[in-house]
Structure formats: structure tokens, C-alpha cells
Scaffold this active site. Structure first.
Site, PDB file in Angstrom:
ATOM      1  NE  ARG A   1      -4.170  11.386   0.960  1.00 21.92           N
ATOM      2  CZ  ARG A   1      -3.772  10.282   0.325  1.00 21.92           C
ATOM      3  NH1 ARG A   1      -4.390   9.146   0.544  1.00 21.92           N
ATOM      4  NH2 ARG A   1      -2.769  10.315  -0.511  1.00 21.92           N
TER       5      ARG A   1
ATOM      6  NE  ARG B   1       0.566   9.369   3.275  1.00 20.97           N
ATOM      7  CZ  ARG B   1       0.782   9.470   1.964  1.00 20.97           C
ATOM      8  NH1 ARG B   1       0.115   8.721   1.134  1.00 20.97           N
ATOM      9  NH2 ARG B   1       1.683  10.295   1.499  1.00 20.97           N
TER      10      ARG B   1
ATOM     11  CG  ASP C   1      -2.213   5.978   1.239  1.00 22.85           C
ATOM     12  OD1 ASP C   1      -2.782   6.361   0.212  1.00 22.85           O
ATOM     13  OD2 ASP C   1      -0.985   5.793   1.326  1.00 22.85           O
TER      14      ASP C   1
ATOM     15  CG  ASP D   1      -1.977   2.436  -1.563  1.00 22.61           C
ATOM     16  OD1 ASP D   1      -2.346   3.524  -2.045  1.00 22.61           O
ATOM     17  OD2 ASP D   1      -0.994   2.330  -0.802  1.00 22.61           O
TER      18      ASP D   1
HETATM   19  N1  ROI Z   1       4.711   3.821   6.030  1.00 18.87           N
HETATM   20  C1  ROI Z   1       4.023   2.877   6.692  1.00 18.87           C
HETATM   21  N2  ROI Z   1       4.617   2.200   7.675  1.00 18.87           N
HETATM   22  N3  ROI Z   1       2.736   2.580   6.366  1.00 18.87           N
HETATM   23  C2  ROI Z   1       2.084   3.229   5.382  1.00 18.87           C
HETATM   24  O1  ROI Z   1       0.895   2.940   5.108  1.00 18.87           O
HETATM   25  C3  ROI Z   1       2.773   4.218   4.661  1.00 18.87           C
HETATM   26  N4  ROI Z   1       2.186   4.907   3.642  1.00 18.87           N
HETATM   27  C4  ROI Z   1       2.819   5.828   2.952  1.00 18.87           C
HETATM   28  C5  ROI Z   1       4.266   6.175   3.216  1.00 18.87           C
HETATM   29  C6  ROI Z   1       4.360   7.669   3.495  1.00 18.87           C
HETATM   30  C7  ROI Z   1       5.080   5.817   1.996  1.00 18.87           C
HETATM   31  N5  ROI Z   1       4.804   5.455   4.353  1.00 18.87           N
HETATM   32  C8  ROI Z   1       4.105   4.495   5.019  1.00 18.87           C
HETATM   33  O2  ROI Z   1       2.191   6.427   1.974  1.00 18.87           O
END
Ligand code: ROI
Length: 164
Positions: A84, A94, A97, A99
């Protein structure tokens, strides 16, 4: 006390399916924690700038003894190990991610950490996989997952690979 934390996983670069599958393995290897369920993998249209590849999203449930801060540190380490890069465009593409969506039933608001994760309740790419592994969940401050899913307008997620 052991509790269940839910982690949202997203990737849209460098073989996103492989990134998400590797993330599940890494989540299972976090100290004092066990990966207890993994959702299916879903493809979803990017939220944010549209000129980026579709995302692959999933959700994991982790039974953990770690504090939310230590769990967040562990998630950041996994993101870093998978390459990342930080500091790019705000809502840009990315590799990975992770979260921290929910930490038991707790609400947390510190400089580093807001739980429930802000915005999760209105993101179909989070609540649909989450409902698959925890259908009866209530999101603190936002009500039942099933109601939130009914309120989510366009379900632009598509199941790619069935989880276990
Ligand atoms: N959009 C989708 N569909 N899935 C994601 O995990 C995701 N993650 C993000 C942003 C760029 C907001 N858009 C995303 O961080």
C-alpha cells in the site's frame, strides 16, 4: 475480554482478488486473534473518482483480544506489507484498504479511530458482505443492518467468489 471485530477489505490494483485473499490469510495471522468468518468477494463500482478500476470488496470477522488501537496498527502493517502506498489522491485507487468497521458493540471516537467506521452504513460494498457473515447485526447509532440494506439505493455490487 474477547470480542468480535469486523474488518472491511478493498482493493482495485495489482490483482485485487489475490490481494483480498492474501489479506484474509494475514488477518488470520494477527497475534491474539482468530479469523472466524470471511464473506464472499464482491466486485463494486468505485465510490469517488470513476476513472479507476472496479474494486473487489469483502468483510472479515475476527475474534480478538487486542485493543482497537493495536488492531488498527496490525491492519496498517498488513496494508504496508502488501505494498500500500500512502499519500496518493484522496479517493484514488489502492492495492489494499483494511478498515476497522466495528469493534464489538463499542462506539469509539479518538483522533486515530472512529468506530463504527464513518460512512460504512451507507456503503453497499460494506454492508452487503457484512450481512452475509453477520445478518442480525446492529450498527451502533445506525440501526439494523437489514434496514440499512433496504435503504441503500443502488446495489452496484456483484458476487465474484463465494466465501466460507
Ligand atoms: N469504492 C469501492 N467500490 N470500494 C472500496 O473499497 C472503496 N474504497 C475507497 C474509495 C476510494 C472511497 N472507494 C471505494 O477507499
Amino acid at each position: 475480554m474477547r470480542l468480535i471485530a469486523y474488518v472491511g477489505i478493498g482493493s482495485n490494483l495489482d490483482d485485487p482478488v489475490a490481494q483480498v485473499q492474501e489479506a484474509f490469510e494475514e488477518l488470520d495471522a494477527i497475534p491474539d486473534s482468530v479469523l472466524v468468518s470471511r464473506s464472499s468477494l464482491y466486485s463494486s463500482k468505485p465510490m469517488g473518482p470513476a476513472d479507476q478500476p472496479e474494486y473487489v470488496n469483502a468483510v472479515a470477522a475476527i475474534d480478538t483480544l487486542l485493543s482497537p488501537e493495536d488492531l488498527l496498527t496490525a491492519l496498517r502493517r498488513i496494508e504496508d506489507r502488501q505494498g500500500r502506498e500512502r499519500g496518493g489522491e484522496k479517493w484514488g485507487p489502492r492495492i489494499l484498504d483494511l478498515d476497522l468497521l466495528l469493534y464489538g458493540k463499542k462506539k469509539i471516537s479518538t483522533a486515530d479511530l472512529t468506530i463504527p467506521h464513518p460512512g460504512m452504513h451507507e456503503r453497499d460494498f460494506v454492508i452487503i458482505p457484512l450481512a452475509e457473515i453477520a445478518g442480525n447485526l446492529t450498527i451502533p447509532g445506525h440501526g439494523s443492518l437489514q434496514t440499512l440494506i433496504r435503504q441503500c439505493e443502488n446495489h452496484a455490487v456483484k458476487k465474484l467468489i463465494t466465501g466460507k
